[in-house]
Design an enzyme around this catalytic site. Structure first.
Site, PDB file in Angstrom:
ATOM      1  N   TYR A   1      28.393  45.479  41.242  1.00 27.64           N
ATOM      2  CA  TYR A   1      27.107  45.050  41.788  1.00 27.64           C
ATOM      3  C   TYR A   1      27.155  43.584  42.220  1.00 27.64           C
ATOM      4  CZ  TYR A   1      21.985  44.284  41.689  1.00 27.64           C
ATOM      5  OH  TYR A   1      20.686  43.955  41.997  1.00 27.64           O
TER       6      TYR A   1
ATOM      7  N   GLN B   1      22.045  45.620  48.568  1.00 31.61           N
ATOM      8  CA  GLN B   1      22.760  46.306  47.496  1.00 31.61           C
ATOM      9  C   GLN B   1      21.857  47.336  46.827  1.00 31.61           C
ATOM     10  OE1 GLN B   1      25.849  46.459  46.476  1.00 31.61           O
ATOM     11  NE2 GLN B   1      25.444  47.679  44.650  1.00 31.61           N
ATOM     12  N   GLU B   2      20.579  47.009  46.703  1.00 35.34           N
ATOM     13  CA  GLU B   2      19.652  47.909  46.019  1.00 35.34           C
ATOM     14  C   GLU B   2      19.262  49.113  46.872  1.00 35.34           C
ATOM     15  OE1 GLU B   2      18.632  48.010  43.021  1.00 35.34           O
ATOM     16  OE2 GLU B   2      19.300  46.074  42.235  1.00 35.34           O
ATOM     17  N   SER B   3      18.963  48.886  48.163  1.00 36.06           N
ATOM     18  CA  SER B   3      18.355  49.967  48.941  1.00 36.06           C
ATOM     19  C   SER B   3      18.861  50.103  50.365  1.00 36.06           C
ATOM     20  CB  SER B   3      16.844  49.740  49.008  1.00 36.06           C
ATOM     21  OG  SER B   3      16.559  48.598  49.820  1.00 36.06           O
TER      22      SER B   3
END
Length: 488
Positions: free
Chosen positions: A443, A316-318
């Site tokens: 998120y 999800q972040e990168s």
């Protein structure tokens, strides 16, 4: 004189009898009906019910916290309703379930369709509706209506209800032919469409919604025929008690909303991720995750998290890119800010090992700082939201949740409140002010879905792709029976 006394007695008896009947009629709806019958009595005596089912994502499988699945949850609740334990036999396909129920079983619960003229079993009331659906391999064109199926390599499962839909269609299109199998399951059928061994398949719509994430080269086609009813099966000739109990149980679940809740939980998440994003994720799952999997497992062992959850956060972040940089200067695979990196002792945010370790420890610190009143999955979801939006804004959302008369310890209630942090009338009441409160909702939702996909693929890869891995060379080796066209 005796005659008058006798007449008086008869009159009073008639009066009392009539009043008793009226009372019974009034109270009848409130008197619980206890189903009876030889079979139900035997189940209660042995203190368990044996249910025959199938090991499929839509029915029953082993999940992170033990047995799960749509029908498993129903079976488990039904056993509790009867006051007995549940004994599962999941070594079945659709066809063998009914045979087991006829021979020695208590209950068949395996996405069974309500089909006429089925001997030696009784069917319960409908549980859900199952709509046959045509799916086909991405890249094929012009598959828009039933006539387009003629001449295709078409497959389905036998005795599951979809083959009956094809037989109905064959009355109109006599040249239609297909292959059916009682040895495969839906995921294996979709794997054959994905690999090109089949052009198309007929399954149920809810099965496709649950499985399509793992078969990105399989397209939704069109609905075929009328929906069928999913039912349970019980044996005939052993009394009606178990059938009546099952019908009462299913009716109560429908009336109190439990059944609808389960349907939405298992089959209502199809739009969590848009289709292109899903295809990208599955590509990265094979190409990128393997080089970081050991680092996620090491971080998980040190912090007590499931490594697949940490991997989901990282994606999800990168998108598992160790060199990722956001416009705001957040860097690395776990997208740590400078202050967070300093707090966690990370001196190189682009070093994957440091980033994953630091991100995992930071998530653990957020989890540990939450109030003890937040428990279970709610605690995990709120910690993930804090990872995205900050602990201060999460506390603001919890406060507003309480102001709104909801429970600040439940993620579902806080999730509804978080977007309000974008509106002045609400964030003006908080300590930390404005926040893009809609983002942590998406998120957390995405991480949960990524986690489910990683877990599901990891657990099911062998089963779902065994045909491809085994290198099956020809369709003649597949466990199919050919259903020929009606025309010579």
């Amino acid at each position: 004189m005796p005659t008058l006394i006798y007449q008086h007695f008869i009159a009073r008896f008639r009066l009392y009898f009539t009043l008793s009947i009226i009372v019974l009629l009034i109270l009848a709806p409130t008197i619980p009906k206890v189903p009876t019958g030889e079979h139900l009595t035997q189940i209660q005596a042995k203190d368990f019910i044996t249910a025959h089912t199938r090991n499929t994502p839509t029915t029953y499988y082993e999940g992170r916290q033990g047995p799960t699945g749509f029908e498993y949850e129903l079976m488990h609740q039904f056993a509790e309703y009867l006051g007995v334990s549940l004994n599962l036999n999941a070594k079945h396909h659709a066809e063998s379930v009914l045979s087991a129920v006829r021979d020695h079983g208590d209950l068949g619960a395996a996405a069974l369709p309500l089909l006429p003229n089925t001997s030696e079993v009784y069917y319960t009331r409908p549980i859900i509706q199952m709509q046959p659906l045509v799916v086909y391999r991405r890249g094929l064109h012009g598959i828009q209506e039933p006539g387009d199926l003629v001449g295709l390599e078409l497959g389905t499962l036998s005795q599951a209800g979809t083959s009956e839909a094809l037989r109905e269609l064959q009355r109109e299109y006599a040249d239609l032919s297909w292959k059916e199998s009682h040895e495969l399951e839906v995921a294996e059928l979709l794997a054959q469409v994905e690999s090109g061994m089949l052009d198309a398949a007929v399954i149920f719509d809810h099965q496709f919604r649950l499985n399509r994430l793992f078969f990105p080269n399989v397209e939704r086609g069109f609905l075929l025929g009328d929906p069928l009813s999913m039912v349970w099966a019980v044996p005939r000739g052993r009394g009606l008690g178990l059938l009546e109990a099952a019908n009462d149980f299913l009716q109560k679940l429908q009336e109190n909303g439990t059944l609808n809740h389960l349907v939405n939980r298992y089959f209502g998440h199809d739009d969590y991720l848009e289709y292109v994003g899903t295809r990208t994720f599955l590509g990265h799952l094979d190409a990128r995750l393997p080089q970081f999997a050991d680092l996620f497992k090491q971080a998980a062992a040190a912090t007590g998290f499931d490594w697949k959850l940490l991997a989901a956060v990282g994606y999800q972040e990168s998108h598992w890119d160790a060199d990722a940089v956001s416009p705001t200067g957040v860097r690395g695979l776990m997208m740590l800010t400078n202050p967070t990196a300093s707090e966690m002792g990370v001196d190189n945010r682009r070093d994957a090992a440091q980033s994953i370790d630091g991100g995992a420890r930071y998530l653990r610190s957020l989890t540990d700082r939450l109030p003890e009143s937040i428990t279970g999955n709610d605690r995990m979801y709120m910690a993930m939201a804090a990872y995205n939006i900050g602990l201060g804004h999460l506390y603001d959302a919890r406060k507003l949740t309480e102001v709104r008369g909801k429970d600040p310890d439940l993620w579902n209630d806080v999730r509804e409140t978080l977007p309000l942090l974008q509106h002045q009338e609400w964030y003006s009441q908080t300590r930390h002010g404005y926040a893009r409160g809609g983002e942590p909702v998406i998120y957390v939702r995405n991480i949960r879905r990524y986690y489910e996909m990683i877990e599901y693929v990891e657990r099911s890869r062998q089963q779902f792709f065994q045909l491809e891995q085994a290198g099956i060379e020809g369709a003649s080796q597949l466990p199919f029976e050919l259903i020929p066209p009606l025309t010579p």
